[in-house]
Design a protein around this motif. Structure first.
Motif, PDB file in Angstrom:
ATOM      1  N   VAL A 197       0.845  -1.192   0.000  1.00 18.19           N
ATOM      2  CA  VAL A 197       0.000   0.000   0.000  1.00 18.19           C
ATOM      3  C   VAL A 197       0.880   1.241   0.000  1.00 18.19           C
ATOM      4  O   VAL A 197       1.872   1.303   0.724  1.00 18.19           O
ATOM      5  N   HIS A 198       0.542   2.205  -0.836  1.00 18.39           N
ATOM      6  CA  HIS A 198       1.246   3.487  -0.809  1.00 18.39           C
ATOM      7  C   HIS A 198       0.284   4.607  -1.207  1.00 18.39           C
ATOM      8  O   HIS A 198      -0.753   4.360  -1.813  1.00 18.39           O
ATOM      9  N   ARG A 199       0.631   5.815  -0.837  1.00 19.18           N
ATOM     10  CA  ARG A 199      -0.171   6.984  -1.172  1.00 19.18           C
ATOM     11  C   ARG A 199       0.513   7.722  -2.314  1.00 19.18           C
ATOM     12  O   ARG A 199       1.685   8.061  -2.240  1.00 19.18           O
ATOM     13  N   ASP A 216       1.071  10.800  -5.325  1.00 16.14           N
ATOM     14  CA  ASP A 216       1.353  12.230  -5.247  1.00 16.14           C
ATOM     15  C   ASP A 216       0.099  13.077  -5.009  1.00 16.14           C
ATOM     16  O   ASP A 216       0.162  14.133  -4.391  1.00 16.14           O
ATOM     17  N   GLY A 232      -2.437  12.087  -3.258  1.00 13.19           N
ATOM     18  CA  GLY A 232      -3.065  11.659  -2.011  1.00 13.19           C
ATOM     19  C   GLY A 232      -3.919  10.416  -2.130  1.00 13.19           C
ATOM     20  O   GLY A 232      -4.522   9.978  -1.160  1.00 13.19           O
ATOM     21  N   THR A 233      -4.002   9.842  -3.332  1.00 12.69           N
ATOM     22  CA  THR A 233      -4.800   8.645  -3.542  1.00 12.69           C
ATOM     23  C   THR A 233      -4.085   7.434  -2.958  1.00 12.69           C
ATOM     24  O   THR A 233      -2.887   7.251  -3.167  1.00 12.69           O
ATOM     25  N   LEU A 234      -4.821   6.597  -2.246  1.00 10.74           N
ATOM     26  CA  LEU A 234      -4.270   5.384  -1.663  1.00 10.74           C
ATOM     27  C   LEU A 234      -4.326   4.266  -2.695  1.00 10.74           C
ATOM     28  O   LEU A 234      -5.366   4.042  -3.321  1.00 10.74           O
ATOM     29  N   HIS A 235      -3.209   3.570  -2.885  1.00  8.88           N
ATOM     30  CA  HIS A 235      -3.115   2.465  -3.835  1.00  8.88           C
ATOM     31  C   HIS A 235      -2.756   1.192  -3.075  1.00  8.88           C
ATOM     32  O   HIS A 235      -1.848   1.207  -2.246  1.00  8.88           O
ATOM     33  N   ARG A 249       9.224   4.342  -7.250  1.00  5.31           N
ATOM     34  CA  ARG A 249       7.818   4.290  -6.869  1.00  5.31           C
ATOM     35  C   ARG A 249       7.095   3.116  -7.513  1.00  5.31           C
ATOM     36  O   ARG A 249       6.009   3.257  -8.085  1.00  5.31           O
TER      37      ARG A 249
END
Length: 60
Positions: free
Chosen positions: A11-13, A15, A17-20, A40
């Motif tokens: 999981v990462h946010r 640029d 601000g969307t969470l993936h 990234r």
């Protein structure tokens, strides 16, 4: 890395601000993936214990 439904997820946010969230298991090798901050991206981990926080016998 987190677990969702008992399965490992990367999981990462982004640029904006969307969470993936994606599976933390490589579809090609079946091993855990690691997040590459510089690019990234997720990629196969050379150290499976790195994502789980668990030490493995033999230094895995």
């Amino acid at each position: 890395m987190v677990r969702a439904g008992g399965k490992p997820c990367a999981v990462h946010r982004g640029d904006q601000g969307t969470l993936h969230a994606v599976s933390a298991v490589c579809t090609h090798l079946g091993c855990p993936v690691a997040f590459n901050n510089a690019e990234r991206t997720t990629e196969p981990s050379s150290r499976p214990a790195a994502w789980s926080g668990e030490a493995r016998a033999g230094g895995g």
